[in-house]
Every structure is written in C-alpha cells, then in structure tokens.
Motif scaffolding. Structure first.
Motif, mmCIF file in Angstrom:
data_model
loop_
_atom_site.group_PDB
_atom_site.id
_atom_site.type_symbol
_atom_site.label_atom_id
_atom_site.label_comp_id
_atom_site.label_asym_id
_atom_site.label_seq_id
_atom_site.Cartn_x
_atom_site.Cartn_y
_atom_site.Cartn_z
ATOM 1 N N ARG A 178 -8.526 -3.374 4.570
ATOM 2 C CA ARG A 178 -7.626 -2.856 3.528
ATOM 3 C C ARG A 178 -8.094 -1.469 3.078
ATOM 4 O O ARG A 178 -7.280 -0.579 2.852
ATOM 5 N N HIS B 57 -3.622 6.013 3.613
ATOM 6 C CA HIS B 57 -2.545 6.299 2.667
ATOM 7 C C HIS B 57 -2.921 7.491 1.775
ATOM 8 O O HIS B 57 -2.110 8.393 1.562
ATOM 9 N N CYS B 58 -4.152 7.499 1.276
ATOM 10 C CA CYS B 58 -4.606 8.613 0.430
ATOM 11 C C CYS B 58 -4.584 9.928 1.212
ATOM 12 O O CYS B 58 -4.162 10.959 0.684
ATOM 13 N N LEU C 288 -5.985 1.945 2.873
ATOM 14 C CA LEU C 288 -5.897 2.719 1.633
ATOM 15 C C LEU C 288 -6.343 4.158 1.868
ATOM 16 O O LEU C 288 -5.726 5.104 1.375
ATOM 17 N N ILE D 87 0.842 -1.201 0.000
ATOM 18 C CA ILE D 87 0.000 0.000 0.000
ATOM 19 C C ILE D 87 0.875 1.249 0.000
ATOM 20 O O ILE D 87 0.622 2.198 -0.748
ATOM 21 N N GLU E 109 -8.086 1.646 -6.165
ATOM 22 C CA GLU E 109 -8.322 0.394 -5.445
ATOM 23 C C GLU E 109 -9.371 0.583 -4.364
ATOM 24 O O GLU E 109 -10.238 -0.272 -4.173
ATOM 25 N N LEU E 110 -9.318 1.707 -3.676
ATOM 26 C CA LEU E 110 -10.310 1.994 -2.643
ATOM 27 C C LEU E 110 -11.708 2.081 -3.244
ATOM 28 O O LEU E 110 -12.664 1.514 -2.708
ATOM 29 N N ALA F 242 -4.006 4.088 -5.233
ATOM 30 C CA ALA F 242 -4.670 3.771 -3.970
ATOM 31 C C ALA F 242 -6.146 4.160 -4.025
ATOM 32 O O ALA F 242 -7.012 3.404 -3.568
#
Length: 88
Positions: free
Chosen positions: A50, A57-58, A54, A15, A26-27, A23
């Motif tokens: 997950r 991370h974003c 994500l 990730i 995928e989210l 990201a």
C-alpha cells in the motif's frame, strides 16, 4: 477514477481519491508502523504494498502540480498569467 501508473496498472480507487496531503499522511503513518516492527509479516507486506501505491500517487500529484506551475507565464507587459495545463 483511478490513475495510470508507471507500469500501466491502475491505483485502487480509494488511493486515487486521496489528496496529496492525505496520501502523504497515510504514507508517513505506514512508514512509522513498519519502522516499529510490531506488524505480523503478512501485515507488513500489505503495508509495504500500500505504501508503494501511495508513493506512486503522491509522485503523480507532484507531477501534476509541476505541470501547472510550468504553465505560469509572463505576459508581454510583464504581468504574470496562467495557461491551463493540459494534463490529459
């Protein structure tokens, strides 16, 4: 290299290596699959976990971008200049 999170935990390296756009894509895909409700409960829980990573991370990538934008300054002659952001 994994990023530090709000709780001090590190993001999984897969990730942490994603760009913001990767990201986010995928989210969005995880959210669509969860909304359809066609996952088994265990898979849905893993997807939710997950997705939370994500999202974190974003948010970190957006904060980094904001810091960079905040470093754009006007010089004495009115010209736009940039200062390197200290993200450490």
């Amino acid at each position: 290299m994994a990023e530090e999170g709000h709780s001090g935990g590190k993001l999984p390296s897969d990730i942490a290596a994603l760009s913001f756009e990767e990201a986010l894509a995928e989210l969005q895909d995880l959210v669509k699959r969860l909304e359809r409700g066609d996952n088994k409960l265990d898979d849905a829980i893993k997807s939710y976990e997950r997705g939370a990573l994500l999202k974190r991370h974003c948010e970190a990538k957006l904060r980094e971008a904001q810091l960079k934008v905040d470093k754009i300054v006007l010089g004495p002659d009115g010209a736009v200049a940039t200062e390197p952001a200290n993200l450490d």
